[in-house]
Motif scaffolding. Sequence first.
Motif, PDB file in Angstrom:
ATOM      1  N   ASN A  85      21.004  43.209  -3.374  1.00 28.78           N
ATOM      2  CA  ASN A  85      19.964  42.833  -2.421  1.00 28.78           C
ATOM      3  C   ASN A  85      18.797  43.797  -2.562  1.00 28.78           C
ATOM      4  O   ASN A  85      18.864  44.771  -3.326  1.00 28.78           O
ATOM      5  N   ILE A  91      24.732  45.938   3.092  1.00 28.13           N
ATOM      6  CA  ILE A  91      23.981  45.811   4.339  1.00 28.13           C
ATOM      7  C   ILE A  91      24.823  45.185   5.451  1.00 28.13           C
ATOM      8  O   ILE A  91      24.285  44.530   6.350  1.00 28.13           O
ATOM      9  N   LEU A  94      23.538  44.721   9.174  1.00 31.23           N
ATOM     10  CA  LEU A  94      22.113  44.406   9.217  1.00 31.23           C
ATOM     11  C   LEU A  94      21.929  42.913   8.991  1.00 31.23           C
ATOM     12  O   LEU A  94      22.567  42.331   8.111  1.00 31.23           O
ATOM     13  N   LEU A  95      21.050  42.294   9.762  1.00 33.20           N
ATOM     14  CA  LEU A  95      20.792  40.860   9.653  1.00 33.20           C
ATOM     15  C   LEU A  95      19.357  40.657   9.168  1.00 33.20           C
ATOM     16  O   LEU A  95      18.406  40.950   9.898  1.00 33.20           O
ATOM     17  N   PRO A  96      19.154  40.185   7.936  1.00 37.71           N
ATOM     18  CA  PRO A  96      17.800  40.061   7.396  1.00 37.71           C
ATOM     19  C   PRO A  96      17.032  38.919   8.030  1.00 37.71           C
ATOM     20  O   PRO A  96      17.600  37.899   8.414  1.00 37.71           O
ATOM     21  N   TYR A 104      14.869  43.822   9.440  1.00 32.30           N
ATOM     22  CA  TYR A 104      16.287  43.522   9.657  1.00 32.30           C
ATOM     23  C   TYR A 104      16.625  43.804  11.116  1.00 32.30           C
ATOM     24  O   TYR A 104      16.223  44.840  11.662  1.00 32.30           O
ATOM     25  N   ASN A 105      17.378  42.899  11.724  1.00 32.80           N
ATOM     26  CA  ASN A 105      17.915  43.184  13.046  1.00 32.80           C
ATOM     27  C   ASN A 105      19.226  43.947  12.877  1.00 32.80           C
ATOM     28  O   ASN A 105      20.022  43.626  11.993  1.00 32.80           O
ATOM     29  N   THR A 106      19.442  44.951  13.708  1.00 30.78           N
ATOM     30  CA  THR A 106      20.613  45.819  13.565  1.00 30.78           C
ATOM     31  C   THR A 106      21.741  45.321  14.450  1.00 30.78           C
ATOM     32  O   THR A 106      21.638  45.329  15.680  1.00 30.78           O
ATOM     33  N   PHE A 127      12.955  49.901   6.893  1.00 32.09           N
ATOM     34  CA  PHE A 127      14.202  49.578   6.218  1.00 32.09           C
ATOM     35  C   PHE A 127      14.055  49.670   4.703  1.00 32.09           C
ATOM     36  O   PHE A 127      14.972  50.119   4.005  1.00 32.09           O
ATOM     37  N   THR A 627      17.810  35.086  13.708  1.00 34.57           N
ATOM     38  CA  THR A 627      17.897  36.524  13.474  1.00 34.57           C
ATOM     39  C   THR A 627      17.430  37.300  14.692  1.00 34.57           C
ATOM     40  O   THR A 627      17.892  38.404  14.957  1.00 34.57           O
ATOM     41  N   TYR A 633      17.098  32.234  11.260  1.00 35.94           N
ATOM     42  CA  TYR A 633      17.757  32.797  10.083  1.00 35.94           C
ATOM     43  C   TYR A 633      17.437  31.896   8.880  1.00 35.94           C
ATOM     44  O   TYR A 633      16.800  30.841   9.012  1.00 35.94           O
TER      45      TYR A 633
END
Length: 648
Positions: A85, A91, A94-96, A104-106, A127, A627, A633
């Motif tokens: 990635n 990752i 982590l949500l891209p 990215y949302n943690t 990030f 996301t 998303y």
Amino acid sequence: MRFLLLIFILFSYFSNAQIRRVDGGIAGPPRGGSDKNDTLGSFSSKSNKDILPKAPHNLYKIYTLKRDTTYVDTSLTIQSEYKYNLLRKDIFGLLPFVNEGHVYNTLDFSLQNKTFYPDFGFKAKHFNYLQVDDIKYYSVPTPLTELYFKTVMEQGQALDAFLSVNTKSNLNFSIAYKGLRSLGKYVNSLTSSGNFRFTTSYFTIDNRYNLNTHFTGQDISNQENGGIVNLNEFETSEAPYNQRDRVKVYFTDATSLLKGNRFFVDHSFKLSKSNPNGLLIKHQFNHEYKFFQFTQPTESSRFGTTLTNDIKDKVRYNHFYNKLAVAYTTKSFGNLEFFLDDNNYNYFYKSVVFNSDGSIAVPNAISDRINMIGGNYNYSLYGVDFKLNLAQTISNQSVSNVEVGAAYRIDKDNHVSFNYQKLNSIPNLNYTLFQSGYVDYNWSNNFKNEKLSQFDFSAKTKWVNLSATYKIMNDYLYFDNIQNTLTTLTVKPFQYDQTINYFSLKASKEFKYRNFALDNTLLYQEVQQSNQVLNVPQFVTRNTLYYTGYVFKKAMQIQTGITLQYFTKYFANDYNPLIGEFYVQNETKIGDFPMLDFFINARIRQTRIFLKAEHFNSSFTGYDYYTAPNYPYRDFMIRFGLVWNFFQ
């Protein structure tokens, strides 16, 4: 981009002048142990036309400032899949966001670390920004090149290329560039970024003097659309909204830019020529300049009233850091180090905000100098490695850090460690001072220091890998929207005057049967607080079922499988591009949707090829995947690329 590729080609050409030693290879850096047993292989040379043998992989060393040494790995494992990635690391947690290279949302709060010095802030934009500890240094017997390529969402590509060469056995240079351009599927979502780095490593033959230095130049630009306006357009996904550029977004001309240059030096000198122990003088220098800019030619009522018709917010940050240390190493009593450091920074705007009576409402700068004194002690006793780190300010600020740790390696398959940290840290600078063309986004605060007590435990065994984190936080700082709605954003910093207790437990285990494997990672989180200022999903999981085998008379290794990712519903933080931060919201929950990826990977010698159908279940499990509360998303897409290593 073309200019940098030309540099790589020229550098690769001239690096062929590097001569491979037959008698014992290239001596490695002083990080990570002795190289007395490392060789390139020996043979009887009968003529100058004999072909030199290839160097073993453990001579191609990669190390960091933390003295962690690894080797170039061209194998195809499940970790290769996880690390393929933009960030080049696993990752999980982590949500891209929908476009490559955005934020990215943690999901895993334990990934967020604090430093005792005040940082620049704008954390959502960092990030893909390489920090000092992210830079890698090399020692290689022959020139080493790696190329990373991956397709993106629309009109562009992601490329990461580096070249490392030892011109002498004790002198290494590396040059690297990671570039990204992706138009994205939605209106005003273009991503364009570049991460240039150049490193130099040197040590004298007697190992008395060691040097690691680097330069980085980085820029991360994102068009910011603020998310979608009407969630129903996305959740029905009927024509014409199944074409994502038809979905209405909040902003059509907003852009954020984070840019920074850094010059860093870390070097040490041993006073004794003959004694392997004794006094060691260390020095570290860091100079970094950054700025964050948000531009929006057409103002938006979503952020409230404005002071100008053309929003051009820009804040600058200049940072000078020096650290001088004296270390003493003994075999019997461990390693002891004392240090004194100087941290000087200037965070500033080129304007001042006045009240109606002419007094200053919001100043234009924060400048300060922080001096700390401290020490580190490491000692091994009966196979247990102990460490103690202490730091305390001697200037006017109240900053302190205490770390105690122990690690024990039972055998090669079983290892346990424990760490405790008590931290008293100054708030990030954008909590204290911020200016904008929007009236509600101007503030000057005097917050208390944040207090943190953290316990970490990890156990790596042949049965299961476990890691647990327990945090006790006081005077916790966060951003919140005082409007309590997603359509109007008046986001400001706040300090929580009560205690927050956070606990997480992560377990991972891979089960194998012949050519099949099931890799599992499960995260459990719990928060105790009087008000909901820290929101996390209770469960996060990733499960991969895959097959590994060989085809074409074992000339090619293949890896294929399915990955499931899932997290429970929770009040996820939302993203505010104006301040480059995530903020707390308790109005909309996201989560409770599966993300299924199908992949086929292959390895031919030092080349790894990746093909993935991302989120292939999106069309038949419902369009309720987000996301952040109004940021969808990713839809189903097929992406491919490769990682290619050259050993010259």
